[in-house]
Design an enzyme around this catalytic site. Sequence first.
Site, PDB file in Angstrom:
ATOM      1  N   CYS A   1       0.883  -1.173   0.000  1.00 47.65           N
ATOM      2  CA  CYS A   1       0.000   0.000   0.000  1.00 47.65           C
ATOM      3  C   CYS A   1       0.911   1.210   0.000  1.00 47.65           C
ATOM      4  O   CYS A   1       1.535   1.522   1.014  1.00 47.65           O
ATOM      5  CB  CYS A   1      -0.913   0.015   1.225  1.00 47.65           C
TER       6      CYS A   1
ATOM      7  N   CYS B   1      -0.506   4.298   2.477  1.00 49.99           N
ATOM      8  CA  CYS B   1      -0.415   4.189   3.937  1.00 49.99           C
ATOM      9  C   CYS B   1      -0.166   2.732   4.309  1.00 49.99           C
ATOM     10  O   CYS B   1       0.946   2.243   4.141  1.00 49.99           O
ATOM     11  CB  CYS B   1      -1.659   4.750   4.611  1.00 49.99           C
ATOM     12  N   SER B   2      -1.195   2.033   4.789  1.00 57.63           N
ATOM     13  CA  SER B   2      -1.014   0.625   5.154  1.00 57.63           C
ATOM     14  C   SER B   2      -2.316  -0.151   5.008  1.00 57.63           C
ATOM     15  O   SER B   2      -2.646  -0.982   5.852  1.00 57.63           O
ATOM     16  CB  SER B   2      -0.492   0.516   6.589  1.00 57.63           C
ATOM     17  N   CYS B   3      -3.062   0.111   3.939  1.00 57.04           N
ATOM     18  CA  CYS B   3      -4.308  -0.611   3.693  1.00 57.04           C
ATOM     19  C   CYS B   3      -4.004  -2.104   3.577  1.00 57.04           C
ATOM     20  O   CYS B   3      -3.039  -2.499   2.908  1.00 57.04           O
ATOM     21  CB  CYS B   3      -4.972  -0.097   2.423  1.00 57.04           C
TER      22      CYS B   3
END
Length: 214
Positions: free
Chosen positions: A115, A118-120
Site C-alpha cells: 500500500c 499508507c497501510s491498507c
Amino acid sequence: MSEFIHAFSGPVVPAATAEFDEYMTARVKAMEAILIERGVVSEEAVERISNIYEHQVGPQIGAKVVARAWTEPDFKARLLEDATAACAEMGVSGLQGEDMLAVENTDEVHNVIVCTLCSCYPWPVLGLPPNWYKKEAYRSRVVRDPRSVLKDFGLDLAPEKEIRVWDSSSELRYWVLPQRPAGTEDLSVEELAELVTRDSMLGVGVVAPAKVGA
C-alpha cells in the site's frame, strides 16, 4: 544497515532484534497494568481483545481460505472472481475486508502486495499488518525494485519470472493466493493450512514444502 527506534522516552533500542521485541513487550505490559489499575480498561476486556486477535483474527484465517482453494477448484474459481464473496462463504468478512481481490501466483507470475499510500491491508484474512509493511522503505522500494526487495526477504526468484506489484487502497485490498507446494497431495486441508504463512499471502515469501516425517 541498522535501523534504530527511540521507543517513547526510553533508551535507543535497535529495531528488528530480540532485544527490541522484549523491550516493547515489557512496555506494553507495563502500560496495560497501569490502565487496568486506574480503571481505564478492565482485565476482562484486555483478555477478550487478546483472545480475538489470537484466535479470531490473523493469517491463520487466510491460511484456511488458501487451503480450501488448493483442494476445491470451484471454490478457487469463486475466490479469484470475487474474494470478498468467497471468503464470506467461510464466515471471513468484516472491517477492512469489504472489497478484496485475491491474485494467484503461478509458474510464470509472482505477485507481491503493498500500500503505497499508507497501510491498507485485508484484516479479515491476514489480521493486522506487520510493521515493515507500513514503513516507507518497503512501500517505496517494492514498487521501484521488487526483485531486490524480495531478495531482502530471502526470496530469490528466477530472472524469467514476472513480478507484479499490487497497490492496495481503502477501496480495494489485495492479497496473494500462493502456489501449492509439490509433494503435498496427501495432506489434509488442515495440514495444508499449517503450511501457509502471512508472508506467502503478501508475496514476500512462498509456501515451503511439508517436512518429511512431520
